[in-house]
Motif scaffolding. Structure first.
Motif, PDB file in Angstrom:
ATOM      1  N   TYR A  17       0.857  -1.187   0.000  1.00 40.88           N
ATOM      2  CA  TYR A  17       0.000   0.000   0.000  1.00 40.88           C
ATOM      3  C   TYR A  17       0.895   1.241   0.000  1.00 40.88           C
ATOM      4  O   TYR A  17       0.993   1.978   0.988  1.00 40.88           O
ATOM      5  N   LEU A  93      -2.198  -6.370   4.117  1.00 40.72           N
ATOM      6  CA  LEU A  93      -2.634  -6.424   2.726  1.00 40.72           C
ATOM      7  C   LEU A  93      -3.772  -7.406   2.515  1.00 40.72           C
ATOM      8  O   LEU A  93      -4.695  -7.142   1.743  1.00 40.72           O
ATOM      9  N   ASP A  96     -10.189  -8.128   4.375  1.00 46.26           N
ATOM     10  CA  ASP A  96     -11.334  -7.589   3.644  1.00 46.26           C
ATOM     11  C   ASP A  96     -12.178  -6.650   4.497  1.00 46.26           C
ATOM     12  O   ASP A  96     -13.338  -6.398   4.194  1.00 46.26           O
ATOM     13  N   SER A  99     -12.067  -3.240   2.294  1.00 47.75           N
ATOM     14  CA  SER A  99     -12.633  -3.351   0.955  1.00 47.75           C
ATOM     15  C   SER A  99     -12.638  -4.806   0.511  1.00 47.75           C
ATOM     16  O   SER A  99     -11.754  -5.580   0.891  1.00 47.75           O
ATOM     17  N   THR A 102      -9.412  -5.638  -1.894  1.00 47.82           N
ATOM     18  CA  THR A 102      -8.019  -5.653  -1.437  1.00 47.82           C
ATOM     19  C   THR A 102      -7.358  -7.012  -1.647  1.00 47.82           C
ATOM     20  O   THR A 102      -6.277  -7.106  -2.253  1.00 47.82           O
ATOM     21  N   TYR A 106      -4.102  -7.939  -4.266  1.00 50.39           N
ATOM     22  CA  TYR A 106      -2.762  -8.351  -3.843  1.00 50.39           C
ATOM     23  C   TYR A 106      -2.465  -9.806  -4.189  1.00 50.39           C
ATOM     24  O   TYR A 106      -1.341 -10.138  -4.565  1.00 50.39           O
TER      25      TYR A 106
END
Length: 392
Positions: A17, A93, A96, A99, A102, A106
């Motif tokens: 990120y 990372l 959820d 979002s 995400t 990744y």
């Protein structure tokens, strides 16, 4: 590229990120880059990073590395094709909570690297929460095909175990930011130096203790911030303090800090003040700000990690399990949550820290030193694997 012993230069794509001007995530990147550089030198190789970023021009200026657009398929494809491998991490990372996009993003980056035949490495990741069960196979698939997997806490390892990643494939290591040093030439701050412009000697002794405050917006109704403000007022009436608000994610944390400071206006005890830090974009400058504090109230995970790394006594306010997990590694518990915070209990705990800073440091130094030492392990392992896999 690192295709033999002739060059020993490895181009590594780093996915995370990055480029969003979040001090905590930028500190993760800075820490990974420094660790890769140090460990590469120790093992006789050179790492050429390619950072996937939301703001590649800024990332290149800040860190002196190649950077490409994280959401641009062509940039991503070319970066991976030209690389010797992919590092995914660190940070939260694979979760959820923020979002549903995400985890697919990744894991998708990792999957593409694997389809191109590039080794992938998970670097001190925080896994979870994962509330959508259909995402489990996405995580399981890329982790089981990775050359190296490290997570930043036992809870993340347990979650990977539940979805089918064998425990023997997982290293539990600290967050990489535990290894982040102060900016060059500023080591005196770690010894309790005053901020620039403040006089030495007796003037420092007379100044109220400096309490860092790192808050973020979480509840939509702002009730958690109102409770934090009440707690800070209670502390200021117990003893004079200088509250220094530390925005880790701009502009949102700046706005949050200003909102809480407005709640404090005219209510602080005699001799107490509140101010807003403006350390800029460099994560090491924020680390320097934290190092100058006598204690810290932290809601942001990396505010707490910064404080630990600089031996600053801390009080955590939990909004996410990752806060509790980090505090637990130091033998600490959060003073409250976004749902409940007792102002008087906070004021008493903060006063106790300010009265016996040396005692807190002596008690927690062994655990902190161990975390710092272990934070280098992913870089050591990744470079070892690159040397012994790609040079064959």
């Amino acid at each position: 590229m690192g295709t033999g012993n002739r060059s020993q230069v490895y181009r590594i794509v780093i996915s995370g990120y990055y480029g969003f001007h979040n001090s905590g995530d930028e500190a993760v990147l800075r820490s990974i880059l420094l660790a890769l550089g140090e460990e590469g030198e120790a093992q006789g190789v050179r790492i050429e990073p390619i950072v996937l970023s939301a703001d590649p021009a800024w990332t290149s200026r800040m860190y002196g590395v190649e950077s490409v657009r994280r959401m641009h398929p062509g940039d991503l494809w070319r970066a991976l094709r030209s690389s010797d491998g992919l590092i995914s991490g660190g940070g939260s990372l694979l979760q959820d909570a923020t979002s549903a996009k995400t985890i697919p993003y990744y894991t998708g980056v990792m999957k593409l690297a694997q389809l191109l035949g590039k080794p992938t490495f998970a670097y001190s990741q925080g896994i979870g929460p994962v509330n959508r069960r259909w995402m489990d196979p996405l995580i399981k698939g890329v982790m089981n095909r990775s050359a190296y997997v490290s997570v930043r806490d036992a809870e993340s390892a347990a979650l990977l175990g539940r979805i089918g990643v064998p425990a023997e494939r997982i290293d539990v290591v600290p967050d990489p930011v535990m290894g982040l040093p102060l900016p060059a030439g500023s080591q005196e701050a770690a010894l309790g130096a005053a901020p620039a412009g403040q006089a030495a000697g007796a003037l420092i002794a007379q100044a109220p203790p400096l309490v860092g405050v790192s808050l973020r917006r979480w509840r939509g109704d702002g009730a958690d911030l109102a409770r934090a403000a009440e707690a800070l007022v209670a502390l200021s009436k117990r003893q004079p303090v200088r509250l220094r608000f530390l925005p880790f994610h701009t502009p949102s944390d700046t706005e949050t800090s200003e909102e809480v400071m407005e709640r404090l206006r005219g209510r602080l005890g005699d001799g107490s003040t509140a101010e807003l830090a403006a350390p800029g974009d460099d994560p090491q400058q924020m680390l320097l700000e934290v190092s100058r504090c006598d204690a810290l109230l932290g809601m942001r995970l990396h505010a707490l990690i910064y404080a630990a790394g600089q031996m600053v006594p801390m009080i955590g306010l939990s909004y996410d399990p990752k806060i509790d997990q980090f505090l637990n590694r130091l033998g600490l518990k959060a003073i409250g949550t976004t749902e409940h915070l007792d102002a008087d209990a906070f004021a008493a705990a903060a006063s106790a820290l300010l009265e016996d800073k040396a005692g807190w440091q002596a008690k927690h130094k062994p655990a902190i030193d161990l975390l710092k030492q272990q934070s280098q392990k992913p870089a050591q392992q990744i470079i070892h694997l690159l040397r012994h896999t790609l040079s064959r």
